[in-house]
Motif scaffolding. Structure first.
Motif: not given
Length: 74
Positions: A33-36, A43-54
């Motif tokens: 995700g990019l948050y302006d 600045r523009i903030i980049k977010a990375e989201f982890e997949p849900v673990k099994s």
């Protein structure tokens, strides 16, 4: 990250985490995700989201004798 070559020439500071596992883990990150925030922070903030673990991927880091089971909610 297509291969382990992305880490060539870079310092590797991890002791118990090799490049192969790092690259595999980075490939699993599929939601970005990019948050302006240029109005406030400039600045523009980049977010990375982890997949849900099994439930099979969840392990206790503190007590290896106690298994952790995740309850499936949906």
């Amino acid at each position: 990250m297509k291969s382990d070559d992305v880490m060539k020439g870079k310092d590797w500071c991890f002791k118990n985490f090799d490049v192969k596992n790092f690259v595999w883990h980075q490939r699993r990150k599929m939601i970005y995700g990019l948050y302006d925030d240029t109005k406030n922070s400039g600045r523009i903030i980049k977010a990375e989201f982890e997949p849900v673990k099994s439930s099979t991927e969840i392990k206790s880091e503190y007590d290896l004798k106690t298994p952790h089971n995740a309850k499936r909610l949906g």
